[in-house]
Design a protein around this motif. Structure first.
Motif, short mmCIF file in Angstrom:
data_model
loop_
_atom_site.label_atom_id
_atom_site.label_comp_id
_atom_site.label_asym_id
_atom_site.label_seq_id
_atom_site.Cartn_x
_atom_site.Cartn_y
_atom_site.Cartn_z
N UNK A 110 30.46 47.24 51.15
CA UNK A 110 31.35 48.51 51.13
C UNK A 110 32.64 48.07 51.30
N UNK A 111 33.04 46.91 51.03
CA UNK A 111 34.32 46.31 50.74
C UNK A 111 34.66 45.95 49.48
N UNK A 112 35.37 46.70 48.76
CA UNK A 112 35.62 46.48 47.46
C UNK A 112 36.90 45.82 47.22
N UNK A 113 36.88 44.76 46.55
CA UNK A 113 37.86 43.83 46.47
C UNK A 113 39.27 44.60 45.74
N UNK A 114 40.12 44.50 46.36
CA UNK A 114 41.58 44.87 45.68
C UNK A 114 42.69 43.84 45.90
N UNK A 131 35.27 31.93 47.15
CA UNK A 131 34.61 32.43 45.69
C UNK A 131 35.79 33.30 45.25
N UNK A 132 36.05 33.29 43.81
CA UNK A 132 36.79 34.28 43.25
C UNK A 132 36.15 35.57 42.88
N UNK A 133 36.46 36.77 43.36
CA UNK A 133 35.78 37.94 43.23
C UNK A 133 36.50 38.88 42.55
N UNK A 134 36.14 39.19 41.40
CA UNK A 134 37.11 40.39 40.56
C UNK A 134 37.15 41.40 41.41
N UNK A 135 38.52 41.99 41.23
CA UNK A 135 38.85 43.19 41.81
C UNK A 135 37.81 44.44 41.29
N UNK A 136 37.65 45.35 42.32
CA UNK A 136 36.73 46.36 41.74
C UNK A 136 35.26 45.86 42.36
N UNK A 137 35.22 44.59 42.43
CA UNK A 137 33.65 44.40 42.96
C UNK A 137 33.61 43.99 44.36
N UNK A 138 32.18 44.48 44.75
CA UNK A 138 32.22 44.11 46.17
C UNK A 138 32.01 42.71 46.66
N UNK A 171 29.84 41.93 48.75
CA UNK A 171 28.55 41.59 48.70
C UNK A 171 28.09 40.69 47.32
N UNK A 172 28.66 41.36 46.36
CA UNK A 172 28.10 41.11 44.79
C UNK A 172 28.78 39.79 44.70
N UNK A 173 29.91 39.50 45.07
CA UNK A 173 30.50 38.12 44.90
C UNK A 173 29.88 37.20 45.38
N UNK A 174 29.03 37.60 46.80
CA UNK A 174 28.24 36.44 47.36
C UNK A 174 26.97 36.18 46.81
N UNK A 175 26.29 37.53 46.15
CA UNK A 175 25.05 37.31 45.64
C UNK A 175 25.05 36.63 44.51
N UNK A 176 26.20 36.95 43.55
CA UNK A 176 26.16 36.24 42.45
C UNK A 176 26.52 34.75 42.37
#
Length: 110
Positions: free
Chosen positions: A91-95, A18-25, A27-32
């Motif tokens: 608690x892992x925030x994308x960077x 998945x492409x997860x935006x920087x600053x997003x967790x 977890x949210x990348x997975x849930x969304x």
């Protein structure tokens, strides 16, 4: 804002990238994106352990910061086996440095 790829590997070995935006967790990348295996029941409030994951060995040291005391306490109460690379994905925030991150998911979050 940039994006970074995260690969979620389920307990059955199936993987989803998945492409997860920087600053997003993570977890949210997975849930969304409806990734099976991450529940995120508390919405990322560090109040449950239903987003438990195992950071791939190749990435374990690259995350930099170890789990906080609160995160460690929740991990100890997680239903799945606690491992040295266990983390709560909220608690892992994308960077930018995390592009390509791989996390493994436990068989169950309950």
């Amino acid at each position: 804002m940039g994006m970074g790829k995260v690969t979620y590997i389920g307990a059955d070995g199936a993987s989803t990238t998945i492409d997860v935006p920087e600053g997003e967790s993570v977890m949210r990348g997975a849930v969304y994106n409806e990734v099976e295996g991450i529940v995120g029941e508390c919405g990322g409030g560090l109040a449950c352990a239903t987003c438990h994951c195992y950071v791939d060995e190749a990435w374990a040291e690259q995350l930099g910061t170890p789990p906080s005391k609160d995160e460690r306490e929740l991990l100890e109460s997680a239903s799945a086996e606690l491992r040295p690379t266990s983390r709560l994905s909220c608690q892992i925030i994308m960077a930018p440095a995390f592009d390509g991150l791989i996390v493994h998911l436990p068989a169950s979050q309950y």
